[in-house]
Design a protein around this motif. Structure first.
Motif, mmCIF file in Angstrom:
data_model
loop_
_atom_site.group_PDB
_atom_site.id
_atom_site.type_symbol
_atom_site.label_atom_id
_atom_site.label_comp_id
_atom_site.label_asym_id
_atom_site.label_seq_id
_atom_site.Cartn_x
_atom_site.Cartn_y
_atom_site.Cartn_z
ATOM 1 N N GLU A 464 1.255 -1.380 0.198
ATOM 2 C CA GLU A 464 0.144 -0.079 0.515
ATOM 3 C C GLU A 464 1.076 1.402 0.092
ATOM 4 O OE1 GLU A 464 -3.416 -0.010 2.736
ATOM 5 O OE2 GLU A 464 -2.891 -1.837 3.200
ATOM 6 N N ARG A 479 2.800 0.786 3.497
ATOM 7 C CA ARG A 479 2.822 -0.779 4.386
ATOM 8 C C ARG A 479 2.664 -2.156 3.268
ATOM 9 N NH1 ARG A 479 -3.017 0.710 8.134
ATOM 10 N NH2 ARG A 479 -4.317 0.768 5.661
ATOM 11 N N GLN A 480 2.495 -3.088 4.227
ATOM 12 C CA GLN A 480 2.482 -4.563 3.737
ATOM 13 C C GLN A 480 2.003 -5.313 4.555
ATOM 14 O OE1 GLN A 480 6.628 -4.864 2.161
ATOM 15 N NE2 GLN A 480 5.523 -5.670 0.405
ATOM 16 N N GLY A 481 1.037 -6.412 4.326
ATOM 17 C CA GLY A 481 -0.210 -6.850 4.780
ATOM 18 C C GLY A 481 -1.371 -6.282 5.504
ATOM 19 N N GLY A 482 -1.774 -4.704 4.978
ATOM 20 C CA GLY A 482 -2.941 -4.322 5.216
ATOM 21 C C GLY A 482 -3.343 -4.129 6.169
ATOM 22 N N GLN A 483 -2.368 -3.989 7.729
ATOM 23 C CA GLN A 483 -2.382 -3.949 8.648
ATOM 24 C C GLN A 483 -1.220 -2.843 9.282
ATOM 25 O OE1 GLN A 483 -5.909 -4.601 10.197
ATOM 26 N NE2 GLN A 483 -5.840 -5.913 8.901
ATOM 27 N N GLY A 484 -1.565 -2.090 10.896
ATOM 28 C CA GLY A 484 -1.157 -1.834 11.551
ATOM 29 C C GLY A 484 -0.362 -0.159 11.091
ATOM 30 N N TRP A 486 1.509 2.787 9.247
ATOM 31 C CA TRP A 486 2.480 3.129 7.837
ATOM 32 C C TRP A 486 3.698 3.605 8.373
ATOM 33 C CZ3 TRP A 486 -0.068 3.325 2.906
ATOM 34 C CH2 TRP A 486 -1.779 2.772 2.985
#
Length: 548
Positions: A464, A479-484, A486
């Motif tokens: 993202e 970010r990667q994985g869609g969570q957490g 930025w």
């Protein structure tokens, strides 16, 4: 109870050179799109307060092919009218606008402007193939006289040394039967002392022909001028106040660069002018939103001349609304998921009339696939799909699925003005560090034309990408994985370079900032990049920002 008002600008972001027409209860505004395809934006309203982007009429190569058109050229100053039961659209395709060297010498005086006419029975239907009109200058406008005759006016360009290059407004008759201009052309207005006379529109009222023009250039000295004559071919006498509307030498007004206007009359015989304007950044004085469109109620005086309501000639942030019921449009979604067969209307691409060469909505259903083409800034085939920046403060984000194999392949999120002004957060590949993320910046006011941030290694899989713009401050995150949370790059970039003003004097800079998606493959292998969605959200700030 307060009276209803219209708040300016009505068309935010890059929407210049407005031409307005009323057909029954409907109002339409056509604006320039320059090198962005499809050509011309047509906006629709039924109350002059609420507007929506309705269509772009020039969609085929036979109507508009801008491959090779330089930055700042392409589709200029459309004129939209309605007569004989159909819509008429006049436009210029600019192929060359100075600042080009020929044999090592400056060719700034040599320019190419080709003017065309298309028609359609409905505003959002399939428009005709074009009729070629002339190439004598730009900003053509068609006037339908009450005796059935039609007349073309346009700015006359004179490249000869020692001459006024803005050589006045020329008039020539158009024959609908022969589908061409007929008779002799005649200069009917040479302009005022501030010069740069352009953007003519003709009207008829109480036996007078009124000519409205723009003067002073499309920057801080812009103005809307009016003259009139009893005969269509002149002589024309100048408005006693010279300028009907201007922010020239008026730093107190919020809407700067005001000019290039057109008039419309409501069913109640109220007169409104639409005109282009700019909203400078509070600190930098640069108009990153480009030249926008505003509207203002005017009044005819007892002397037969048009003026602003207070007679000052100042452009205003608010103007009285007409006595019409409110007709708001549905609020558009901030996120586009690319689930339909067509590109969402807010998005455009650059120059090419062959979109299948640069993107597809069918190759991976539910995603926008860009095919890596030429380098960012190419004037031929580059895969860049973007939307206008319409707010001084905004957030934009997308998700990218892209596995580059080498350094000549890249894709990502771009904040773009033209080939010399952009910030590009992109994924690429390096033989030493593998897949990585970095920013390429191209600036017009720096000793180094382009620069790169340090590469950040990326794991495999979608990533993202996000940009946050607050006036002149621009930051990128990912970010990667869609969570957490930025991860934000440490650099703060200068968003103000994405403006007309951040340029060498005289360079063709007439558009505005865009934000969108891009993909390059300069190896020629057309590596694809998939974008599952794109989101844009504007923000309002109460206080002005601090300087960088």
């Amino acid at each position: 109870m307060s009276l209803p008002v219209i708040r300016n600008p009505i068309l935010r972001g890059f929407n210049p050179d407005p031409s307005i027409v009323r057909v029954g209860e409907d109002y339409y505004i056509a604006v320039s799109t320059f090198e962005w395809f499809p050509g011309v934006q047509i906006h629709h309203s039924r109350d002059l307060v609420n507007w929506r982007l309705l269509s772009r009429p020039l969609t085929r190569a036979s109507q508009l092919n801008m491959l090779g058109d330089p930055d700042g050229c392409g589709l200029w100053a459309p004129c939209l009218t309605h007569a004989d039961g159909r819509f008429w659209l006049i436009y210029t395709d600019v192929k060359r606008y100075g600042r080009t060297t020929v044999g090592g010498a400056s060719g700034a005086s040599l320019r190419d402007f080709h003017n065309y006419l298309v028609t359609c029975d409905t505003i959002d239907g399939e428009w005709s193939d074009p009729i070629y009109l002339n190439s004598s200058g730009f900003d053509p406008s068609l006037f339908h006289d009450d005796d059935g005759r039609k007349w073309l006016v346009n700015q006359l360009w004179d490249h000869r040394p020692g001459k006024n290059r803005f050589a006045g407004i020329v008039l020539q008759e158009y024959s609908s039967n022969q589908q061409r201009l007929v008779g002799e052309r005649k200069v009917i207005f040479e302009g005022t002392a501030i010069g740069l006379t352009e953007a003519p529109h003709l009207y008829k009222r109480d036996g007078w022909y009124y000519l409205v023009t723009a003067e002073g250039g499309t920057g801080w000295g812009h103005a809307m001028t009016m003259a009139r004559s009893r005969a269509i071919d002149g002589p024309y006498e100048l408005h006693p106040d010279t300028y009907v509307l201007t922010s020239r030498d008026r730093p107190h007004v919020a809407l700067q660069r005001a000019g290039h206007g057109d008039l419309v009359e409501t069913a109640d015989c109220d007169t409104y002018a639409v005109y282009l304007c700019g909203r400078p950044l509070p600190n930098r004085g640069r108009c990153v939103l480009g030249r926008e469109t505003a509207i203002q109620k005017l009044v005819w005086g007892e002397d037969g001349w048009l003026r602003t309501l207070d007679g000052s000639g100042d452009p205003t942030l608010e103007t009285p609304a007409p006595n019409l019921p409110a007709r708001p449009w549905p609020v558009a979604s901030a996120r586009e998921d690319f689930d339909g067969p067509d590109l969402p209307i807010d998005f455009q691409w650059l120059r090419t009339p062959y979109p299948d060469e640069i993107f597809s909505l069918a190759a991976k259903p539910g995603s926008l696939r860009l095919y890596g083409r030429e380098s960012l800034g190419s004037v031929f085939r580059q895969a860049l799909v973007a939307r206008r920046q319409q707010d001084h403060c905004y957030s934009a984000s997308t998700i990218l699925d892209f596995e580059p194999e080498h350094f000549q392949q890249a894709a990502g999120l771009v904040c773009y003005y033209n080939g010399a002004k952009f910030h590009y957060l992109h994924v690429s590949h390096d033989e030493a560090i593998g897949r990585h993320l970095r920013v390429m910046t191209c600036t017009p006011d720096s000793p180094q034309a382009d620069s790169f941030t340090a590469p950040i290694p990326l794991a495999a899989g979608p990533v993202e990408l996000r940009v946050e713009v607050d006036f002149e401050r621009l930051r990128f995150g990912f970010r990667q994985g869609g969570q957490g949370a930025w991860a934000w790059l440490p650099e703060v970039f200068d968003a103000s370079i994405l403006s007309d003003e951040a340029s060498a004097p005289g360079a063709p800079n007439f558009t505005g900032a865009f934000v969108g998606m891009a993909c390059q493959d300069t190896s020629g292998m057309a590596a694809p990049a998939d974008f599952d969605w794109f989101e844009y959200q504007g923000r309002e700030y109460v206080t002005a920002p601090t300087n960088l």
